[in-house]
Design a protein around this motif. Structure first.
Motif, PDB file in Angstrom:
ATOM      1  N   ARG A 224       0.883  -1.165   0.000  1.00  0.00           N
ATOM      2  CA  ARG A 224       0.000   0.000   0.000  1.00  0.00           C
ATOM      3  C   ARG A 224       0.923   1.218   0.000  1.00  0.00           C
TER       4      ARG A 224
ATOM      5  N   ARG B 178       1.704   1.461  -9.735  1.00  0.00           N
ATOM      6  CA  ARG B 178       0.563   0.555  -9.915  1.00  0.00           C
ATOM      7  C   ARG B 178       0.901  -0.546 -10.916  1.00  0.00           C
TER       8      ARG B 178
ATOM      9  N   ARG C 216      -0.453  -1.062  -4.580  1.00  0.00           N
ATOM     10  CA  ARG C 216      -1.771  -0.443  -4.434  1.00  0.00           C
ATOM     11  C   ARG C 216      -1.501   1.026  -4.119  1.00  0.00           C
TER      12      ARG C 216
END
Length: 187
Positions: A71, A87, A92
């Protein structure tokens, strides 16, 4: 470690997005900064993913691993070149910028790439919960914030326990200013 994701060629973005990039960076380089060679700088930005791929390689080398599955918050994302590359590499990734026009372009790129998010906000007051990200990426942004201590506190706050905050900032002692593209005397 796998190689960085491929970079999209300038012709690959649809014409409305290319036009938006040209307008945005013309306002920045020509109108705001008054750089004589602004056209060349705008042309480079049409394929910003190309040079952002090199930033991803350096980031992954510093991490000792791929960003895949992480993340990632891209603080000061601008028009989203690095966010797109992250990405594509499997992160993410979420972009955040204080400039509404940049965030809109970042969101458009995300929609064309099949998803992702971009948020409007200041680094000193990140609109995310504590521990939301495994990696906070801040490249050439701290020199633009109102309060560096507040920005750093916020980046640390949104990083999860054991997470990484990666910061790259210009050297005030350098003889070249990267935003204005000028040689100058430091400080």
């Amino acid at each position: 470690m796998k190689p960085a994701a491929d970079a999209r060629t300038p012709a690959a973005w649809p014409e409305p997005l290319r036009r938006g990039l040209v307008e945005y960076y013309t306002r920045y380089y020509r109108d705001a900064l008054g750089i004589p060679g602004w056209r060349e700088l705008v042309a480079v930005r049409l394929s910003e993913e190309s040079y952002e791929a090199a930033h991803l390689v350096r980031l992954e080398a510093a991490l000792g691993r791929s960003v895949a599955g992480l993340r990632l918050l891209n603080v000061g994302c601008g028009t989203g070149g690095f966010t797109v590359i992250a990405r594509r590499a499997g992160a993410r990734a979420v972009g955040l910028d204080a400039e509404p026009a940049a965030v809109e372009i970042c969101r458009l790129k995300a929609s064309l790439e099949g998803g992702g998010a971009a948020a409007l906000g200041a680094v000193e007051a990140l609109p995310f919960g504590d521990g939301s990200f495994d990696l906070v990426y801040c490249f050439s942004t701290l020199e633009h914030v109102e309060s560096v201590p507040a920005a750093v506190r916020e980046m640390l706050r949104v990083a999860c326990p054991g997470g990484v905050v990666y910061v790259n900032a210009p050297n005030a002692l350098a003889c070249y200013e990267g935003h204005y593209k000028l040689f100058w005397l430091p400080l």
